[in-house]
Design a protein around this motif. Sequence first.
Motif, PDB file in Angstrom:
ATOM      1  N   GLU A   1     -73.856  -7.469  20.285  1.00 31.38           N
ATOM      2  CA  GLU A   1     -75.160  -8.002  19.898  1.00 31.38           C
ATOM      3  C   GLU A   1     -75.111  -8.431  18.437  1.00 31.38           C
ATOM      4  O   GLU A   1     -74.633  -7.683  17.579  1.00 31.38           O
ATOM      5  N   ILE A   2     -75.619  -9.624  18.179  1.00 30.57           N
ATOM      6  CA  ILE A   2     -75.693 -10.156  16.820  1.00 30.57           C
ATOM      7  C   ILE A   2     -77.171 -10.305  16.475  1.00 30.57           C
ATOM      8  O   ILE A   2     -77.890 -11.096  17.094  1.00 30.57           O
ATOM      9  N   HIS A   3     -77.628  -9.512  15.511  1.00 26.25           N
ATOM     10  CA  HIS A   3     -79.027  -9.528  15.089  1.00 26.25           C
ATOM     11  C   HIS A   3     -79.134 -10.319  13.791  1.00 26.25           C
ATOM     12  O   HIS A   3     -78.402 -10.055  12.835  1.00 26.25           O
ATOM     13  N   THR A   4     -80.047 -11.265  13.767  1.00 25.76           N
ATOM     14  CA  THR A   4     -80.182 -12.101  12.581  1.00 25.76           C
ATOM     15  C   THR A   4     -81.650 -12.324  12.252  1.00 25.76           C
ATOM     16  O   THR A   4     -82.474 -12.552  13.142  1.00 25.76           O
ATOM     17  N   GLU A   5     -81.954 -12.211  10.962  1.00 30.42           N
ATOM     18  CA  GLU A   5     -83.318 -12.412  10.472  1.00 30.42           C
ATOM     19  C   GLU A   5     -83.262 -13.269   9.220  1.00 30.42           C
ATOM     20  O   GLU A   5     -82.399 -13.086   8.364  1.00 30.42           O
ATOM     21  N   ALA A   6     -84.180 -14.224   9.120  1.00 28.86           N
ATOM     22  CA  ALA A   6     -84.241 -15.094   7.944  1.00 28.86           C
ATOM     23  C   ALA A   6     -85.672 -15.539   7.724  1.00 28.86           C
ATOM     24  O   ALA A   6     -86.538 -15.381   8.592  1.00 28.86           O
TER      25      ALA A   6
END
Length: 244
Positions: free
Chosen positions: A183-188
Amino acid sequence: MRRLLLVAQYDGTDYFGFQRQPVLPTVQGELERAISQLLGRATTVTGAGRTDAGVHALGQTVVFETDSPIPAKRLVGALNALLPDEVAIVEAAEVDESFHPRYGALGKLYCYRILNRPLRSPFIGRYAWHVTWQLELELMLEAAEVLRGEHDFVAFSSSGSSVGGTVRDLRRLEVERRGDLIEIHTEADGFLYMMVRRIVGTLVDAGRRLVSVEEVGEILRSLDRTRVKTVAPPQGLTLIKVIY
């Protein structure tokens, strides 16, 4: 007029994205059909963003205006009775007339799932990218570290991205493995068109040793879209939450 907010979840597999299209099935089209049927008049919705064809959502935010007195708390059940199984409303509330789901957002959180094993799965194939090559997690983590932070991400965007600038603050980019699932979690604070899928594709290339960690940094600094060779397919991507 009242302004009402809905939080929608959907399986995007069979839809041609969120945004309404004249003939093709879309999530916005289904939402507007159900709301219009419930209220007895044509109603349009505004979303926090446009997910592409095949992309899913656990927390897409939309708003619409109405002069109907229907209580917000009744909308969840009433709309779910009219929506197809692949789309559901999980929250409804009345908001201030100045609230805008896109321009008022402080950020977005996405999760991308990769099934990393030789054999495919009939259970999560609609929600994960099946990568048969064994990925080296440590290399993916090192590449993610290079990309975190505030940068010009034009190299990780596709043509058609917003003309309002290409600098984004990638506050979170985490890679986790749970058995065969990565799982790749990304927030921007915001994402350019195709940015998450191009980042994921590059992390996978790093995990396959097709690009080095140093080359990932070079791609970022190059501001050259042609340097990104792999774009992850849409089915692994889910919009988790819009942050306000």
